[in-house]
Design an enzyme around this catalytic site. Structure first.
Site, PDB file in Angstrom:
ATOM      1  N   ASP A 202       0.477  -0.983  -0.598  1.00  0.00           N
ATOM      2  CA  ASP A 202      -0.216  -0.311   0.618  1.00  0.00           C
ATOM      3  C   ASP A 202       0.488   1.375   0.049  1.00  0.00           C
ATOM      4  O   ASP A 202       1.973   1.700   0.998  1.00  0.00           O
ATOM      5  CB  ASP A 202      -1.043  -0.193   1.074  1.00  0.00           C
ATOM      6  N   GLU A 264       1.844  -0.532  -5.409  1.00  0.00           N
ATOM      7  CA  GLU A 264       0.919   0.338  -5.096  1.00  0.00           C
ATOM      8  C   GLU A 264       1.207   2.105  -5.381  1.00  0.00           C
ATOM      9  O   GLU A 264       1.478   2.358  -4.287  1.00  0.00           O
ATOM     10  CB  GLU A 264      -0.831   0.030  -4.534  1.00  0.00           C
TER      11      GLU A 264
HETATM   12  C1  NOJ Z   1      -4.381   2.705  -0.786  1.00  0.00           C
HETATM   13  C2  NOJ Z   1      -5.848   1.999  -0.353  1.00  0.00           C
HETATM   14  O1  NOJ Z   1      -5.954   1.041  -1.649  1.00  0.00           O
HETATM   15  C3  NOJ Z   1      -6.735   3.158   0.184  1.00  0.00           C
HETATM   16  O2  NOJ Z   1      -7.815   2.027  -0.190  1.00  0.00           O
HETATM   17  C4  NOJ Z   1      -6.694   3.195   1.023  1.00  0.00           C
HETATM   18  O3  NOJ Z   1      -7.126   4.635   1.492  1.00  0.00           O
HETATM   19  C5  NOJ Z   1      -4.890   4.171   0.819  1.00  0.00           C
HETATM   20  N1  NOJ Z   1      -4.096   3.496   0.386  1.00  0.00           N
HETATM   21  C6  NOJ Z   1      -3.855   4.275   2.817  1.00  0.00           C
HETATM   22  O4  NOJ Z   1      -3.788   3.034   3.253  1.00  0.00           O
END
Ligand code: NOJ
Length: 556
Positions: A202, A264
Site C-alpha cells: 500500500d 501500489e
Molecule cells: C491505498 C488504498 O488502496 C486505499 O484504499 C487507502 O485508503 C490508502 N491507500 C491509504 O492506506
C-alpha cells in the site's frame, strides 16, 4: 506453477468486506472467501489478492491497521487465514496479502505508546512528530495536505504535531528509523512463514519523505491520481524508498516458490514507476497510467507503448489493471462523457453514466487488457459486469475521504458494495441473511452469478472464455506487434459516419498467433482475410465486421 508464475498471472482482488459473508452479519469474512474459492478457480484466475483483514478500527476500511499479525474478529481469526491459504493452494491458486507500511492505525500499540511518551522519546521517533510553527507552535509544521482532504498534521495535547498523509487516525511511520524497518521485516516473515505468496504494498511511493519536509504549496487532488501538479512532491516517490524494497526482496528471495511484491504507487512518468520493478526490487507495479487513459485508440496505444518500453528497459513485465476498490468501476467510468474527471466516486446528484455503453466498453477494454503481455489484475465483481453503485444515498457512505474533503469528493463506497451471487436470495447470496454493510441496489439481481453461469454472452462467460484462451495462446508471456491499416492482411474501416481512412479509431496488435482489435470509431471495421474469430466482446455485425466499442481476438 514455476517460480516466475507472476509474470503472466491473472490476479483477482478480493475485497474481504464485500466478497462473501459466511455468518450473516452483513460483513464479508475469511470463511466466506474460502468457501467460494472454487468459483474463482472455475473462472480461471491464477491468484487472489486480499485487501486488509487485520485488526483495525476500520476508519479506512482496514487500511488503518492496529495489529499486523492477527485477523480482525469481523473477518475471522488466524486459523481462518491459514485455512484460506491452504484451500487456495489445494486449488492451485496463489495468495497475496495487503501490507500497509506507510502508516499504522492510531489504535496501534506503537502509536498509543508514542502519545503516552514525551516529545523526543524513542516511542515518538517511530512516527513523524514535529513542533508547530508560529509563536506558540499553533500552526502545523508545514502546509502539506492529507490525501483525504484538510491538513496532513494533527496536534496532540502536549503541543507537538504528527503527520498523517491519509486520515487523522492513520499516523505516518518514520522509515528513517531502523526499528520500523526491522518490524516490517518481521511482519513479512510472519506471513511468509504462514505460506502467503506475496504482498501488495500500500502507498509504496510514500514511505520516505524528503528530509526537511519541504513546503509544498501545489494543489494535490484529494485522493490523488496521476494528474501532473507542480514540481516533484516531497512526500511521494523519494529515491530513498528503493533501498527498503531491495531489503524486502532479499528476504523474499530466501523463501521458495516465487514470493512477490506488487507496488501500489501512483507515480509518473512510466520511467519513474519502472524503478520500482528493477531486478532487485519489486516484481510488479500497477499500471495506473493504463487505468486512467481515456477511451481513445491513440491514448491507449501511447500508454501501452510507453509502459511496455519503460518496463522492458529494466527487464520487468507490465501489470495491467482497470478497476480496484479505490476507483469508479470501469463499467461505469467508461460510460461517462470524456473528461468527466470522476475517478473516486459518483453520487446521485452527479451526471449518471450510460450503463449500457459503459458495460459494452468495459467488456471491450477487458478483452484488450487480457491480451496484453504481462500480468493482469481483476477486481471482484468486474467478471459480472458490475457497475458502480452511483445512487447510494449519502448517509450510507463510509469512505473517510467524503467527510474530510468537506463532501467535495463523493468517495469510494460505490465500488465496494457486496457482490451478488444469487438473484433471488437474501443479500443476493452475499450471505445467509439480508444484511449488507453497504446497501446493494435492486439492479444487483440481473448481475448475479447464477443469472450468468452457462449463459452465452454473459460477462462471466466472456471472462471465463478469455482467461482460457489467454492461457491457450500464451498471451501473457507473448509480445505485441502493432498492426496498422495498410499492413498486409489488415483492412481500414470500411466507411460510414465518423470513419477515417487512416484507421485512427482502431487499435490492433498481434500477440503470437492472435490478432487483437478494438474499434473505437463509429464505422464498422473488417477483419483481415482468413482471420478466424476466437472471441468477441459483443457480436460482430451481419457482415462479420467489428462494430463500435468492440474488441475481437482472431487467430491468423
Ligand atoms: C491505498 C488504498 O488502496 C486505499 O484504499 C487507502 O485508503 C490508502 N491507500 C491509504 O492506506
Amino acid at each position: 506453477m514455476h517460480n516466475r508464475w507472476w509474470r503472466d498471472a491473472v490476479i483477482y482482488q478480493v475485497y474481504p468486506r464485500s466478497f462473501a459473508d459466511s455468518d450473516g452479519d452483513g460483513m464479508g469474512d475469511l470463511p466466506g472467501i474460502t468457501g467460494r474459492l472454487p468459483r474463482l478457480k472455475d473462472l480461471g484466475i491464477d491468484a487472489v489478492w486480499l485487501s486488509p483483514f487485520y485488526p483495525s478500527p476500520q476508519n479506512d476500511a482496514g487500511y488503518d491497521v492496529a495489529d499486523y499479525r492477527a485477523v480482525d474478529p469481523l473477518f475471522g481469526d488466524l486459523g481462518d487465514a491459514d485455512k484460506l491459504i491452504a484451500e487456495a493452494h489445494n486449488l492451485g491458486l496463489k495468495v497475496i496479502v495487503d501490507l500497509v507500511p506507510n502508516h499504522t492505525s492510531s489504535a496501534h500499540e506503537w502509536f498509543r505508546q508514542a502519545l503516552a511518551a514525551a516529545p523526543g522519546s524513542p516511542e515518538r521517533d517511530r512516527y513523524i512528530f514535529r513542533e508547530g510553527r508560529g509563536p506558540d507552535g499553533a500552526l502545523p509544521p508545514n502546509s502539506w495536505t492529507s490525501m483525504f482532504g484538510g491538513s496532513a498534521w494533527e496536534r496532540v495535547p502536549d503541543g507537538q504535531w504528527y503527520l498523517h498523509l491519509f486520515d487523522v487516525s492513520q499516523p505516518d511511520l518514520d522509515w528513517g528509523n531502523r526499528e520500523v524497518r526491522e518490524e516490517f521485516l518481521a511482519i513479512l516473515r510472519f506471513w511468509l512463514d504462514r505460506g502467503v505468496d506475496g504482498f501488495r504494498v500500500d502507498v509504496a511511493h510514500g514511505l520516505v519523505k524528503e528530509e526537511t519536509l519541504a513546503e509544498y504549496d501545489y494543489p494535490t487532488a484529494v485522493l490523488g491520481g496521476l494528474e501532473p501538479v507542480g514540481p516533484p512532491p516531497p512526500m511521494w516517490d523519494q529515491d530513498g524508498v528503493h533501498e527498503i524494497y531491495r531489503e524486502w526482496r532479499e528476504l523474499l528471495d530466501t523463501y521458495p516458490g516465487g514470493r512477490i511484491l506488487v507496488a501500489e504507487a501512483w507515480v509518473q512518468p512510466a520511467e519513474r514507476l519502472a524503478r520500482y520493478v528493477r531486478p532487485d526490487e519489486m516484481h510488479q507495479a500497477f499500471n495506473f497510467l493504463y487505468l486512467e487513459a481515456p477511451w481513445r485508440a491513440d491514448a491507449l496505444r501511447d500508454t501501452i507503448n510507453t509502459t511496455l518500453q519503460a518496463n522492458d528497459e529494466v527487464g520487468a513485465t507490465t501489470t495491467w489493471v482497470l478497476s480496484n476498490h479505490d476507483v469508479v468501476r470501469h463499467a461505469s467510468r467508461l460510460g461517462l462523457p470524456p473528461g468527466h474527471g470522476r475517478l473516486h466516486g459518483i453520487g446521485p446528484e452527479d451526471p449518471q453514466p450510460d450503463t449500457a455503453l459503459g458495460l459494452r466498453r468495459a467488456r471491450a477494454a477487458t478483452l484488450q487488457m487480457l491480451a496484453l503481455p504481462g500480468s493482469a489484475y481483476l477486481y471482484q465483481g468486474e467478471e459480472l459486469g458490475l457497475p458502480e453503485h452511483t445512487t447510494m444515498p449519502h448517509e450510507h457512505r463510509q469512505d473517510p475521504a467524503r467527510a474530510r474533503s468537506g463532501h467535495t469528493v463523493v468517495g469510494r463506497d460505490g465500488c465496494r458494495v457486496p457482490i451478488p451471487w444469487e438473484a433471488d436470495a437474501p443479500s443476493y447470496g452475499f450471505g445467509p441473511s439480508d444484511a449488507s454493510w453497504l446497501p446493494q441496489p435492486a439492479i444487483w439481481a440481473e448481475y448475479a452469478l447464477d443469472r450468468q453461469q452457462g449463459v452465452p454472452g454473459s460477462t462471466w462467460e466472456l471472462y471465463r472464455a478469455a482467461l482460457a484462451a489467454r492461457k491457450e495462446h500464451a498471451l501473457g508471456s507473448g509480445s505485441i506487434a502493432w498492426q496498422l491499416p495498410g499492413d498486409s492482411g489488415f483492412s481500414a474501416p470500411s466507411g460510414g459516419p465518423g470513419a477515417g481512412d487512416d484507421g485512427a479509431d482502431v487499435l490492433a496488435f498481434r500477440n503470437g498467433d492472435v490478432l487483437v482489435l478494438t474499434n473505437f470509431g463509429a464505422a464498422p471495421v473488417s477483419l483481415p482475410e482468413g482471420a478466424t474469430v476466437l472471441l468477441t466482446s459483443e457480436p460482430l455485425d451481419a457482415d462479420g465486421r467489428v462494430p463500435t466499442d468492440v474488441t475481437v481476438w482472431a487467430s491468423i
